[in-house]
Design an enzyme around this catalytic site. Structure first.
Site, PDB file in Angstrom:
ATOM      1  N   SER A 101       0.837  -0.820  -0.139  1.00 23.30           N
ATOM      2  CA  SER A 101       0.213  -0.059  -0.246  1.00 23.30           C
ATOM      3  C   SER A 101       0.687   1.520  -0.145  1.00 23.30           C
ATOM      4  CB  SER A 101      -0.859   0.156   0.836  1.00 23.30           C
ATOM      5  OG  SER A 101       0.266  -0.573   2.413  1.00 23.30           O
ATOM      6  N   ASP A 274      -1.345  16.564   7.583  1.00 24.03           N
ATOM      7  CA  ASP A 274      -1.031  15.914   6.883  1.00 24.03           C
ATOM      8  C   ASP A 274      -0.308  14.280   7.195  1.00 24.03           C
ATOM      9  OD1 ASP A 274      -1.300  17.731   5.167  1.00 24.03           O
ATOM     10  OD2 ASP A 274       0.677  18.848   5.080  1.00 24.03           O
ATOM     11  N   HIS A 281       1.059   4.600   6.906  1.00 25.19           N
ATOM     12  CA  HIS A 281       1.605   5.430   4.949  1.00 25.19           C
ATOM     13  C   HIS A 281       2.104   6.346   5.336  1.00 25.19           C
ATOM     14  CE1 HIS A 281      -2.441   2.196   4.962  1.00 25.19           C
ATOM     15  NE2 HIS A 281      -1.398   1.846   3.979  1.00 25.19           N
TER      16      HIS A 281
END
Length: 820
Positions: A101, A274, A281
């Site tokens: 991912s 952010d 991730h």
């Protein structure tokens, strides 16, 4: 007999601390850096792609600087242009992302920068495909989160496929799923190692036989505090172990290990919005920088971005550059031969005669002039070799500029304090005397250097102030040359009068000869750099600009009727003639500015066209520079004319160190000067953009220039003081301005030269020291060669002119300069 005074400590210090000794130190420094960087290249190679993917740092807020090379910031249009350009030349744009991912995140960020339409995140754990026929690019994401037999067969199938079905760029990486599914077991790590060992030969075969680049992306660290329970086993310690296995296995393989992405993720400062919620991730700012690194690696060697040197091959040397190098080599060998010949002369009894003869006015031996020329050219050749090495090869490193207010204003403050510390008195009292103008040029040049080094052009008020400094140079060009021609004007090769006798070519008063000397000194270094660096004359825009406007001043004063101080004494109507010349000159400038067609027709005429166009055959840069300061020289000439009239009719008296006016009036004038400077500063903050500011600049620039002159010259105590520090730099300001292009800055001024990597402050100090020493030596070389290039005898000048034309003729023919 008086006792001889013992030398003071200051005298002893200045005896050893001087520019000539500094040049010797600079020579040893350059030699040391040549050896240092040579060892680096031998040990680690000079592959800037490897530097880009392996190391870097954050010099400022979220600004990534790769190790030793410059990274271009790709916009959407830049990225699409790159893909289109590569496909235009027959190459493929098939990029594959293979992994978990995190790799999928990178894929989406990459595709969204290329695509005109946003690409939405699709179903997880599936393969994804993107294709854009307009720019001939296809990008695939293949879901293979673990290094296993499934990943092996993907590479195996690529190896067996036809070229059209095979990617030319693969970005891959994996670890977190293996850690998660096997609960961070040791067996899983060993299995990862075995499987990667099995896949590694396929990497080699794809690269060697199928010309496919493979990039293994090391795993970024995780935020362990944000990980959920089902991912708590994915610790940074585990990630480091997997990364170490990948580095050890792939270090000697054909795959490129991408470790700088990890440094980006570790060092980037991320706003809370952010930060990924799951701790696993990659954050948005880190992804954006990662994509920029990928594009610089993929595109830079195909695109012509001066600020992108990473993964870019150096320019191939042209025939002209090779011939130029051979010429300097011949000069170097000749200088050595003449040196040994000169050393042998005392044994034959020739040297005493020569030395005594020179002192008594006897002519030099022919070999002495030749020796001086060859030694000067040999020194220049060594300097040009260093210049070429700095900016046309990857031997020395280069870095991007990075602007902050501290980066600009801190060195500015240091320079100003140092300049004021060396304030001295001068015996000159006239307005804009030589010491003062040298000082003015000096501090302006140092400020311009700081401006270029820090990339301050993006700050509009600073940009406009620097524009005033450039205009000031042209103003001084108009003022200085007008004043000289006004006082000494003589425009013919031979002219005789009953009172003054014959004024011929050999006279130092002959303005035609002086014009040639000025043009030679202005253009010599630039012409040599055009040969050595393969750049058009207009690339060094300031010298063409100054040379052009100097010729305008000369022609204005030389055309009939000749107006000088002597002619106005005889006939007062000559004042009217001078005013008429100013009016005609301003009218012509306005016509050139208003009519772009007329401007192009004049400056695009052959053979002078080659002097005004860039490599893309465009005259837009010359038109921009010309129009920006189109009245600055006229302002200087007009100021000089008014100044001469004011002196003649006793409005001012600058023959002493008193104020130019009465105390009260002088105070008012100085106040007006301060008001003028302040008003222009306010204007620079009020105008909205560069286009708007530049439209008014040519009309308003006279305000700050004259304001500064009034403040600097009206008070007598200030007019008779100057900074010897700034004046010293002012004497070599031209060489400093030109040399900065290649031996202080880099990539044609778009970056910074790096001799000491990872130590930016120390690097600036060292490169500045070498740069100043070289600029001073070039000034000396130019002065030595000028007297030989523009000799006192017109026959010798004609000979030199013919030789110069013969040198340029093949170049002009090969570049189509003479074709109509």
């Amino acid at each position: 007999m008086a006792e001889q005074q013992r030398p003071t400590t200051t005298h002893e210090i200045t005896y050893y601390l001087n520019i000539e000794n500094a040049k010797i130190i600079a020579l040893f420094m350059v030699t040391g850096f040549l050896m240092y960087h040579g060892v680096i290249h031998l040990k680690y190679s000079n592959d800037t792609c490897k530097w880009l993917l392996s190391d870097g740092r954050f010099p400022g807020y979220n600004t990534w600087q790769p190790y030793g090379c410059m990274m271009h910031k790709y916009t959407k249009s830049d990225a699409r242009m790159c893909m289109h350009y590569i496909s235009y030349w027959g190459k493929r744009n098939h990029i594959a992302f293979l992994g978990d991912s995190r790799i999928r995140q990178l894929y989406f960020e990459f595709v969204n920068l290329l695509s005109n339409d946003p690409v939405k995140n699709q179903k997880a754990h599936t393969n994804l495909h993107f294709k854009d026929d307009e720019i001939k690019v296809s990008a695939d994401f293949l879901w293979h989160p673990m290094v296993n037999t499934s990943m092996f067969y993907v590479y195996k199938s690529w190896l067996m496929n036809e070229p059209l079905n095979r990617p030319n760029q693969i970005i891959t990486g994996s670890a977190t799923w293996s850690i998660k599914l096997n609960n961070a077991s040791e067996d899983a790590l060993k299995n990862f190692q075995v499987n990667l060992t099995m896949i590694q030969p396929l990497f080699k075969n794809l690269k060697a036989d199928k010309n496919t680049d493979i990039i293994w992306m090391l795993q970024d660290p995780v935020d362990e505090n944000r990980l959920g329970l089902n991912r708590s086993m994915i610790t940074n310690r585990q990630i480091d172990q997997y990364n170490k296995v990948a580095i050890d296995l792939l270090d000697e393989s054909q795959a490129k290990v991408w470790s700088s992405s990890r440094l980006v993720a570790q060092g980037i400062r991320q706003p809370a919005k952010d930060l990924p919620d799951d701790g696993l991730h990659i954050s948005k700012p880190a992804l954006q920088l990662d994509v920029q690194i990928l594009l610089n690696m993929y595109c830079n060697d195909h695109m012509n971005y001066n600020d992108g040197t990473c993964c870019r091959s150096p320019e191939t040397a042209t025939t002209v550059q090779i011939i130029t190098a051979a010429f300097f080599l011949v000069c170097f060998v000749s200088a050595i031969a003449l040196f040994f010949y000169k050393r042998r002369l005392p044994r034959n009894g020739i040297k005493p005669r020569t030395e005594n003869g020179n002192k008594n006015g006897a002519p030099k031996e022919p070999y002495e002039s030749l020796y001086e020329v060859m030694v000067s050219l040999a020194k220049l050749g060594m300097i040009m070799g260093y210049v070429y090495l700095c900016d046309r090869t990857n031997f020395f490193m280069k870095e991007n500029k990075y602007y902050t207010h501290v980066n600009f204003f801190l060195p500015f403050a240091y320079v100003m304090i140092l300049g004021f510390f060396f304030t001295e008195s001068t015996e000159q009292t006239v307005v804009l005397h030589r010491d003062q103008t040298d000082e003015w040029k000096g501090w302006m040049q140092l400020v311009i250097l700081i401006y270029h080094l820090t990339g301050a052009s993006k700050v509009l008020p600073i940009y406009m102030q620097i524009r005033v400094l450039v205009s000031s140079y042209l103003f001084l060009t108009g003022f200085g040359h007008f004043s000289f021609f006004w006082k000494k004007g003589e425009y013919s090769l031979y002219r005789c009068s009953m009172l003054g006798g014959c004024l011929n070519w050999q006279s130092r008063q002959n303005t035609f000869r002086i014009m040639l000397e000025v043009l030679f000194r202005l253009n010599f270094l630039v012409v040599v750099l055009c040969f050595v660096m393969n750049r058009p004359y207009q690339f060094y825009y300031f010298v063409p600009l100054v040379s052009y406007w100097f010729l305008v001043v000369y022609v204005t004063m030389a055309i009939w009727p000749h107006v000088t101080a002597a002619s106005t004494e005889a006939r007062k109507v000559h004042y009217f003639y001078m005013v008429a010349k100013f009016v005609i000159l301003i009218t012509l400038i306005a016509l050139f500015y208003m009519s772009e067609v007329f401007f192009d027709k004049v400056f695009l005429l052959r053979p002078i066209k080659s002097l005004f166009v860039l490599q893309d055959d465009s005259i837009s840069e010359w038109r921009f520079r010309w129009s920006l300061d189109r009245y600055s020289v006229v302002y200087g000439m007009a100021f000089g004319f008014v100044y001469e009239l004011a002196k003649k009719y006793k409005f001012i008296d600058d023959s002493n160190n008193e104020n130019l006016f009465s105390r009260i009036f002088s105070t008012c004038v100085v106040f007006l000067g301060l008001l003028g400077l302040g008003s222009y500063v306010i204007f620079t903050f009020l105008c909205k953009n560069k286009v708007e500011c530049n439209q008014f600049h040519s009309y308003l620039t006279i305000v700050p220039i004259v304001s500064f002159i009034l403040i600097r010259n009206v008070p007598g105590w200030l007019r008779t003081k100057y900074s010897s520090f700034f004046a010293w730099f002012g004497k070599i300001s031209l060489e400093l301005f030109i040399s900065q292009y290649h031996i202080w800055l880099a990539a044609d001024t778009h970056g910074v030269l790096v001799l000491i990597p990872s130590y930016p402050v120390l690097n600036v100090i060292i490169t500045s020291f070498i740069f100043i020493c070289i600029s001073h030596e070039i000034s000396k070389i130019t002065g030595a060669l000028t007297k030989h290039a523009i000799p006192s005898e017109w026959k010798a000048l004609l000979r030199n002119f013919i030789i110069f034309c013969l040198i340029l003729l093949p170049l002009c023919i090969s570049h189509g300069v003479l074709s109509f």
